[in-house]
Design a protein around this motif. Structure first.
Motif, PDB file in Angstrom:
ATOM      1  N   ALA A  98     -44.258 -31.997 -10.811  1.00 26.06           N
ATOM      2  CA  ALA A  98     -45.091 -32.785 -11.724  1.00 26.06           C
ATOM      3  C   ALA A  98     -44.204 -33.693 -12.559  1.00 26.06           C
ATOM      4  O   ALA A  98     -43.133 -33.301 -13.013  1.00 26.06           O
ATOM      5  N   LEU A  99     -44.665 -34.913 -12.760  1.00 26.92           N
ATOM      6  CA  LEU A  99     -43.902 -35.874 -13.545  1.00 26.92           C
ATOM      7  C   LEU A  99     -44.298 -35.747 -15.009  1.00 26.92           C
ATOM      8  O   LEU A  99     -45.464 -35.572 -15.344  1.00 26.92           O
ATOM      9  N   PHE A 100     -43.318 -35.840 -15.881  1.00 23.79           N
ATOM     10  CA  PHE A 100     -43.568 -35.714 -17.319  1.00 23.79           C
ATOM     11  C   PHE A 100     -43.878 -37.080 -17.906  1.00 23.79           C
ATOM     12  O   PHE A 100     -43.475 -38.105 -17.377  1.00 23.79           O
ATOM     13  N   GLY A 101     -44.536 -37.084 -19.013  1.00 26.74           N
ATOM     14  CA  GLY A 101     -44.998 -38.321 -19.620  1.00 26.74           C
ATOM     15  C   GLY A 101     -43.998 -38.982 -20.526  1.00 26.74           C
ATOM     16  O   GLY A 101     -44.394 -39.717 -21.423  1.00 26.74           O
ATOM     17  N   GLY A 102     -42.731 -38.711 -20.419  1.00 27.24           N
ATOM     18  CA  GLY A 102     -41.719 -39.369 -21.211  1.00 27.24           C
ATOM     19  C   GLY A 102     -41.347 -38.621 -22.462  1.00 27.24           C
ATOM     20  O   GLY A 102     -40.854 -39.226 -23.410  1.00 27.24           O
ATOM     21  N   HIS A 103     -41.609 -37.309 -22.509  1.00 25.46           N
ATOM     22  CA  HIS A 103     -41.261 -36.531 -23.693  1.00 25.46           C
ATOM     23  C   HIS A 103     -39.799 -36.117 -23.692  1.00 25.46           C
ATOM     24  O   HIS A 103     -39.290 -35.710 -24.729  1.00 25.46           O
ATOM     25  N   GLU A 104     -39.174 -36.188 -22.541  1.00 27.25           N
ATOM     26  CA  GLU A 104     -37.771 -35.790 -22.479  1.00 27.25           C
ATOM     27  C   GLU A 104     -36.874 -36.976 -22.802  1.00 27.25           C
ATOM     28  O   GLU A 104     -37.278 -38.128 -22.699  1.00 27.25           O
ATOM     29  N   HIS A 105     -35.646 -36.660 -23.166  1.00 29.78           N
ATOM     30  CA  HIS A 105     -34.657 -37.712 -23.398  1.00 29.78           C
ATOM     31  C   HIS A 105     -33.992 -38.038 -22.062  1.00 29.78           C
ATOM     32  O   HIS A 105     -33.194 -37.268 -21.553  1.00 29.78           O
ATOM     33  N   LYS A 106     -34.348 -39.210 -21.471  1.00 31.45           N
ATOM     34  CA  LYS A 106     -33.797 -39.578 -20.173  1.00 31.45           C
ATOM     35  C   LYS A 106     -32.841 -40.758 -20.353  1.00 31.45           C
ATOM     36  O   LYS A 106     -33.106 -41.667 -21.122  1.00 31.45           O
ATOM     37  N   THR A 107     -31.757 -40.698 -19.653  1.00 30.15           N
ATOM     38  CA  THR A 107     -30.779 -41.791 -19.699  1.00 30.15           C
ATOM     39  C   THR A 107     -30.601 -42.350 -18.297  1.00 30.15           C
ATOM     40  O   THR A 107     -30.729 -41.639 -17.303  1.00 30.15           O
ATOM     41  N   MET A 108     -30.309 -43.627 -18.262  1.00 31.86           N
ATOM     42  CA  MET A 108     -30.002 -44.256 -16.985  1.00 31.86           C
ATOM     43  C   MET A 108     -28.494 -44.375 -16.896  1.00 31.86           C
ATOM     44  O   MET A 108     -27.870 -45.065 -17.707  1.00 31.86           O
ATOM     45  N   PRO A 109     -27.884 -43.705 -15.945  1.00 36.00           N
ATOM     46  CA  PRO A 109     -26.419 -43.763 -15.861  1.00 36.00           C
ATOM     47  C   PRO A 109     -25.951 -45.158 -15.441  1.00 36.00           C
ATOM     48  O   PRO A 109     -26.552 -45.795 -14.584  1.00 36.00           O
ATOM     49  N   LEU A 110     -24.873 -45.624 -16.055  1.00 42.01           N
ATOM     50  CA  LEU A 110     -24.296 -46.914 -15.699  1.00 42.01           C
ATOM     51  C   LEU A 110     -23.439 -46.751 -14.461  1.00 42.01           C
ATOM     52  O   LEU A 110     -22.598 -45.856 -14.395  1.00 42.01           O
ATOM     53  N   GLN A 111     -23.671 -47.584 -13.508  1.00 40.11           N
ATOM     54  CA  GLN A 111     -22.864 -47.557 -12.291  1.00 40.11           C
ATOM     55  C   GLN A 111     -22.696 -48.985 -11.783  1.00 40.11           C
ATOM     56  O   GLN A 111     -23.555 -49.830 -12.012  1.00 40.11           O
ATOM     57  N   PRO A 112     -21.590 -49.251 -11.105  1.00 36.22           N
ATOM     58  CA  PRO A 112     -21.375 -50.613 -10.613  1.00 36.22           C
ATOM     59  C   PRO A 112     -22.373 -50.964  -9.519  1.00 36.22           C
ATOM     60  O   PRO A 112     -22.867 -50.107  -8.805  1.00 36.22           O
ATOM     61  N   SER A 113     -22.632 -52.239  -9.406  1.00 43.85           N
ATOM     62  CA  SER A 113     -23.583 -52.728  -8.413  1.00 43.85           C
ATOM     63  C   SER A 113     -22.982 -52.622  -7.015  1.00 43.85           C
ATOM     64  O   SER A 113     -21.790 -52.811  -6.804  1.00 43.85           O
ATOM     65  N   ARG A 114     -23.818 -52.343  -6.038  1.00 46.55           N
ATOM     66  CA  ARG A 114     -23.380 -52.266  -4.646  1.00 46.55           C
ATOM     67  C   ARG A 114     -23.796 -53.520  -3.878  1.00 46.55           C
ATOM     68  O   ARG A 114     -23.723 -53.548  -2.654  1.00 46.55           O
ATOM     69  N   TRP A 115     -24.218 -54.543  -4.589  1.00 48.28           N
ATOM     70  CA  TRP A 115     -24.721 -55.737  -3.927  1.00 48.28           C
ATOM     71  C   TRP A 115     -23.645 -56.404  -3.081  1.00 48.28           C
ATOM     72  O   TRP A 115     -23.896 -56.807  -1.941  1.00 48.28           O
ATOM     73  N   GLN A 116     -22.433 -56.563  -3.626  1.00 48.08           N
ATOM     74  CA  GLN A 116     -21.351 -57.209  -2.876  1.00 48.08           C
ATOM     75  C   GLN A 116     -21.020 -56.424  -1.614  1.00 48.08           C
ATOM     76  O   GLN A 116     -20.832 -57.000  -0.541  1.00 48.08           O
ATOM     77  N   TYR A 117     -20.960 -55.108  -1.715  1.00 53.33           N
ATOM     78  CA  TYR A 117     -20.646 -54.275  -0.555  1.00 53.33           C
ATOM     79  C   TYR A 117     -21.735 -54.404   0.512  1.00 53.33           C
ATOM     80  O   TYR A 117     -21.438 -54.564   1.700  1.00 53.33           O
ATOM     81  N   ILE A 118     -22.976 -54.349   0.090  1.00 55.90           N
ATOM     82  CA  ILE A 118     -24.088 -54.439   1.042  1.00 55.90           C
ATOM     83  C   ILE A 118     -24.103 -55.816   1.701  1.00 55.90           C
ATOM     84  O   ILE A 118     -24.292 -55.940   2.911  1.00 55.90           O
ATOM     85  N   LYS A 119     -23.861 -56.865   0.922  1.00 52.74           N
ATOM     86  CA  LYS A 119     -23.835 -58.217   1.470  1.00 52.74           C
ATOM     87  C   LYS A 119     -22.681 -58.376   2.460  1.00 52.74           C
ATOM     88  O   LYS A 119     -22.836 -58.965   3.532  1.00 52.74           O
TER      89      LYS A 119
END
Length: 190
Positions: A36-57
């Protein structure tokens, strides 16, 4: 070809749409679709990571140019080596003059010598033309130095490209002034 990595990404998304109860592992990340998905009550962070666009291209372009370039060239080389093979030496008839590309043994080398590179005679003629042009430039430079030396010796022009008046009249004026100087003499006083 170009869309292989895009297909892989879309394939991973289609796995998420599967409504199975078993957790799915995509690129070492455990995903569960029955949670079940929560409605945003938790503290969620988006981890910073380098883009893979150049590698994929880069990967897409590498696959594309490999298929477009290397595979056809490899097939041509394979066909030439297997089915045509190297040339065999044979005596030359008396009335035949061989062309410059016929001296090469391999068919691909003959093709390059015939259709891409210039003949040795043409290269020689181009080199001789270049030498002739350089000799003409040397002659022109020597002539220019002689002209400038004569202009400096006679002191009648500022330069051969500067014409404040017609040169004929300048010479006449100089001659008249020298004649007047001779008539008057050196002991003339104002």
């Amino acid at each position: 070809m170009v869309s292989w990595s895009a297909l892989g990404r879309s394939f991973g998304i289609s796995l998420l749409k599967n409504q199975g109860t078993k957790p799915i592992v995509v690129q070492n990340v455990k995903l569960s679709t029955n949670k079940a998905l929560f409605g945003g009550h938790e503290h969620k962070t988006m981890p910073l990571q380098p883009s893979r666009w150049q590698y994929i291209k880069f990967k897409d372009m590498f696959h594309y140019y490999t298929l477009v370039g290397l595979i056809p060239v490899g097939l041509i080389i394979f066909y030439t080596n297997v089915f045509i093979g190297p040339a065999q030496l044979e005596p030359i008839p008396d009335d035949y003059n061989p062309k410059h590309w016929e001296y090469h043994r391999h068919p691909i080398t003959r093709f390059i010598a015939r259709y891409i590179h210039n003949s040795p005679q043409q290269e020689y003629e181009k080199f001789m033309h270049w030498i002739d042009e350089e000799q003409q430039r040397v002659k022109l430079r020597q002539l220019e130095k002689e002209i400038q030396a004569k202009m400096a010796e006679r002191q009648d022009y500022q330069a051969y490209y500067y014409r404040p008046m017609v040169n004929k009249y300048l010479r006449i004026e100089k001659k008249i002034s020298e004649e007047m100087q001779e008539r008057i003499g050196d002991d003339y006083k104002d």
